[in-house]
Every structure is written in structure tokens, then in C-alpha cells.
Design an enzyme around this catalytic site. Structure first.
Site, mmCIF file in Angstrom:
data_model
loop_
_atom_site.group_PDB
_atom_site.id
_atom_site.type_symbol
_atom_site.label_atom_id
_atom_site.label_comp_id
_atom_site.label_asym_id
_atom_site.label_seq_id
_atom_site.Cartn_x
_atom_site.Cartn_y
_atom_site.Cartn_z
ATOM 1 N N PRO A 1 19.841 17.825 1.757
ATOM 2 C CA PRO A 1 19.192 16.472 0.726
ATOM 3 C C PRO A 1 19.195 15.134 0.947
ATOM 4 O O PRO A 1 20.109 14.456 1.411
ATOM 5 C CB PRO A 1 19.688 16.863 -0.338
ATOM 6 N N ARG B 1 4.249 3.738 3.563
ATOM 7 C CA ARG B 1 4.141 4.769 2.982
ATOM 8 C C ARG B 1 3.157 4.960 2.253
ATOM 9 O O ARG B 1 2.049 5.943 1.936
ATOM 10 C CB ARG B 1 5.629 5.620 1.813
ATOM 11 N N CYS C 1 -1.322 -9.195 7.283
ATOM 12 C CA CYS C 1 -3.014 -9.443 7.606
ATOM 13 C C CYS C 1 -3.079 -7.725 8.083
ATOM 14 O O CYS C 1 -3.974 -7.698 9.602
ATOM 15 C CB CYS C 1 -2.675 -9.685 8.817
ATOM 16 N N TYR D 1 12.788 6.458 2.551
ATOM 17 C CA TYR D 1 11.897 5.526 3.542
ATOM 18 C C TYR D 1 11.317 4.332 2.861
ATOM 19 O O TYR D 1 9.649 4.624 3.225
ATOM 20 C CB TYR D 1 11.022 7.486 3.659
#
Length: 444
Positions: free
Chosen positions: A291, A330, A361, A390
Site C-alpha cells: 500500500p 494529478r 503558464c 503523488y
């Protein structure tokens, strides 16, 4: 916003995490700021360990450090008794510098370099998860030169497609990872590994994807891996002492997500292994899992300062913050969804529909599309939940933005575990060739 772990709204109407007022954290450390809830991380670690102990089976729980890898995190999971999964020399080096017990480190990756293999062999890590035949024979050759015999698992793809985003689904046949059971490459890999003298084959590894909310995929994967193992027992007399079913256990990002309790995942996996290996003439193998997101994902919150806004009547109101895809890619990568709150006015009614934009940008630099917030204005603090996995690990210096600091909070204490990058850090590895330095001197 759903409040995870120790998060709460205090008497001042401020979001508080680990006993620390986020407004005070901003004053002390600045923004953007990653905030990690130590108590919740430890709770998640213990949920896995306790659930496996309740099964009575032999096991290892290895934290997948790719989700969030720092020296402090390595120390924390070591204290909780977990093993560690690394996928690069950088993650391995981080673990070693943290003093993590090397015998509890597992090394993953589909393209481990000779230098990475040597580093891991010299360190004496506990296990390599071998991904392809080139790696298998390279590892065997390097180990033979060193007089070593490392333990290995072979990563296999069982042909199971988890219900997840296509970019994070890895157990299907069309995947860059592992040996395919269906086309016979896994069978040939096991036979070859068994014949090599400088590796010790412990068993098989399977990982079917990430952010999974059901047990069905794990049950099917366990069944197919067990059938494959029995075939090798019958044909070649090869037995496995370890079956690793990877990770991928989901967390709650928004109200749309319905993850199971850790104990539900663990019990289903344990039952599947016991059931599918019950008719084997060998011992039921150990269960290993990995995990990552489910240990740190909901323990992380990113704190931003609101800057400018742009209201397009009848279309959309953009509210910009001082971070973006440089600290959280993400949304751009996976169309990830998040919940958020105005941290300095957390009791206020969230009734204004806005979209939260980053400062990079790029028109695609969006953190949250269409969320109701409490009328954000310049200077407000925006807390985005469930950014522990992440986010820091995929952060970049795009637009030469400095990566944020990370603080670990617990019982009213906050400690920096990653310093905010400085301007000097940004140019610290830059070099100017002598011919360019000379031309600059001439112009002056």
C-alpha cells in the site's frame, strides 16, 4: 470538505490539522505548503498490520514509497514495522540515508539499470521484484560476480483490469510491466529463474492497478496466480513461498469515492490465498502487499494563498492560487478530483461556484474544476485535501517555481521534513560554459 484524520475546525473558524492551526502554519512556513498528518499515517500503518495479524497468516506490508518518499517518512514506517518498496536508486538512497533496515527493502521497476542493481546488491536489500528476462539475467550475472544470491519475485500480469483510470491500471495483458501469464512468458521466466544459480526465487508478484474500491480484482488475481503456481508445481516441481498482490487500495478524495475499510481488503486477500492454495501440496505462501496511497493519501493537505480571480459572466469564475501543476500535476494527468475549503474561514457558507487555477503558464494548469467555496478573495488560504500521495513525489520546477516545504504535524507540533527550495537551489546545478562567460565579459 470532509475532514480526514485529526483535521477539524477550531474555535477561530480555522482549519486545524494535527493540533496545528493552518493560519499559523502559513505564517511560520509560507505557502504553498504540504501538511502531513502523522497520527493518521501511523493509524493507517497499524490498520494494515493489525488486519494481517488477525488472519494468522505470515505476511509483509511494504509501504510503496513512490507515493511519498522522504527520510522522515522512511523512519516513520520503519517505526510502525512495515517493509519498504522502492523503484529507483534515489528512493533506495533515501531509505539508506534514513537508516531503514535494508533487509526489509524490496526493489521494483521495469528498467533497473546495472548501476541500480549494483547499489541494491551492495546494500544487501531483502528482495528484487524482477520485471523482465533482461533484468533477470543481468541481476544473476552481477550477483555471481559478487558471490551473492539475492532473493527475487517475478512480476506477472494476470490479465485483470481493475476499475480505475487507464493510466494507472497495470494488471491487464497490454502493460509495460511484468511477464504475461496468458501468453506463456511468465511460465518461461519461472523456469529460467529456477535454473539460475545466483538468484533465489521466492515467488510471484502481481499488481492490478491503483485507486481500487472493490475486492473482486484482487480475488481474481489471486485465483489466476494460484492456478499458475499449481501448474508449475505439477510440471516442474517448483513451489512458491511468497505471493505478493501489490497495492492499489483506494481512498476517499470526494464524496463520489467509496473505499472499503483496510480490514475488508486484507481479509478478502487472505481468504483468496487460503482458498486458492488449499489444494496445493505445498504450504500456503506468505502474503506480501504494497500500500502507498492508502497510507499517506488522505493524510496530506496542501495549503495555498489565494491571489487573483477572473469572472467570465455566464461561463466561469477562475480563482488563482500560488501553486498549481508544479506541486500537484494529478488533475492535469488523471483529471483528479479534490475537495477544498477556505482554511481561514472554514465555518463560512461554501456557496460560490468557482474553479481553482494554478499559476503555471499553461491553460491546463487547473487544480479543481467547479467547486463551491466561501467567496474566496485575495489573501485567503485554500486547503486542498488528500494530497499526501503523488503530489510532492511528482512535483516539478516547471516555470522555475520552487518546490514547497513539507511539514509533519502531530499533537500541536510541526516539523519541517522537507525544506522549501530556495532561489539558490533552483540554479544550484546550472553551469555556464566558459565560452558563454567569455562573451558576457566582452559585452561588459
Amino acid at each position: 470538505m470532509y475532514l480526514h484524520g485529526t483535521s477539524k475546525i477550531n474555535e477561530q473558524g480555522h482549519l486545524e490539522i494535527g493540533g496545528c492551526d493552518t493560519v499559523a502554519l502559513k505564517e511560520q512556513y509560507g505557502t504553498p505548503l504540504y501538511i502531513m498528518d502523522e497520527q493518521l499515517i501511523r493509524q493507517r500503518c497499524r490498520e494494515y498490520m493489525d488486519a494481517f495479524r488477525a488472519t494468522g497468516m505470515q505476511f509483509q506490508v511494504a509501504y510503496a514509497s513512490k507515493a511519498f518518499c522522504t527520510m522522515a517518512m522512511c523512519r516513520l514506517v520503519e517505526e510502525e514495522g512495515l517493509s519498504l518498496d522502492v523503484v529507483s536508486d534515489g528512493e533506495l538512497y533515501t531509505a539508506m540515508q534514513a537508516g531503514f533496515p535494508v533487509e526489509r527493502i524490496h526493489f521494483h521497476g521495469n528498467n533497473k539499470t546495472p548501476e541500480e542493481l549494483e547499489l541494491a546488491l551492495d546494500a544487501g536489500i531483502g528482495c528484487f521484484v524482477v520485471d523482465n528476462l533482461i533484468e533477470l539475467h543481468l541481476l544473476n550475472a552481477i550477483a555471481a560476480e559478487k558471490g551473492l544470491q539475492p532473493k527475487i519475485l517475478l512480476r506477472v500480469t494476470p490479465g485483470v483490469e481493475a476499475h480505475t483510470h487507464e493510466f494507472i491500471s497495470t494488471g491487464q495483458e497490454d502493460s509495460k510491466f511484468g511477464f504475461d501469464i496468458g501468453n506463456g512468458s511468465a511460465y518461461e521466466a519461472v523456469v529460467q529463474a529456477d535454473q539460475l544459480s545466483s538468484v533465489e526465487l521466492l515467488g510471484l508478484h502481481s499488481h492490478i492497478g491503483s485507486q481500487i474500491f472493490e475486492v473482486d480484482g484482487f480475488e481474481v488475481a489471486a485465483q489466476r496466480v494460484a492456478e499458475f503456481a499449481r501448474q508449475l508445481q505439477r510440471d516442474k516441481g517448483i513451489y512458491f513461498s511468497v505471493i505478493n498482490l501489490g497495492g492499489g487500495f483506494g481512498i476517499r478524495y470526494t464524496a463520489e469515492d467509496s473505499p472499503l475499510q483496510v480490514a475488508d481488503y486484507v481479509q478478502a486477500i487472505a481468504n483468496s490465498i487460503q482458498k486458492n492454495f488449499a489444494d496445493s501440496d505445498g504450504a500456503v505462501p506468505q502474503i506480501w502487499i504494497e500500500p502507498g496511497r492508502s497510507i499517506v493519501g488522505d493524510a496530506g493537505t496542501t495549503l495555498y494563498t489565494v491571489g487573483t480571480s477572473k469572472d467570465i459572466p455566464g461561463i466561469r469564475k477562475y480563482v488563482s492560487v500560488d501553486g498549481g501543476m508544479s506541486d500537484n500535476p494529478r488533475t492535469a494527468l488523471y483529471d483528479a478530483k479534490y475537495e477544498a475549503v477556505i482554511a481561514n474561514r472554514a465555518h463560512d457558507d461554501s456557496s460560490e461556484l468557482v474553479s481553482v487555477a494554478g499559476k503555471c503558464c499553461e491553460s491546463g494548469d487547473m487544480l479543481i474544476w467547479d467547486i463551491e467555496l466561501a467567496h474566496p478573495v485575495s489573501g485567503d488560504l485554500l486547503a486542498v485535501a488528500c494530497t499526501g500521495a503523488y503530489n510532492y513525489s511528482m512535483a516539478s520546477n516547471y516555470n522555475r517555481l520552487r518546490r514547497p516545504a513539507v511539514v509533519l504535524v502531530s499533537e500541536g507540533n510541526s516539523d519541517v521534513i522537507v525544506s522549501r527550495e530556495s532561489y539558490a537551489d533552483l540554479v544550484g546545478n546550472d553551469l555556464v560554459p566558459a565560452r558563454l562567460q567569455a562573451s558576457a565579459a566582452l559585452r561588459s
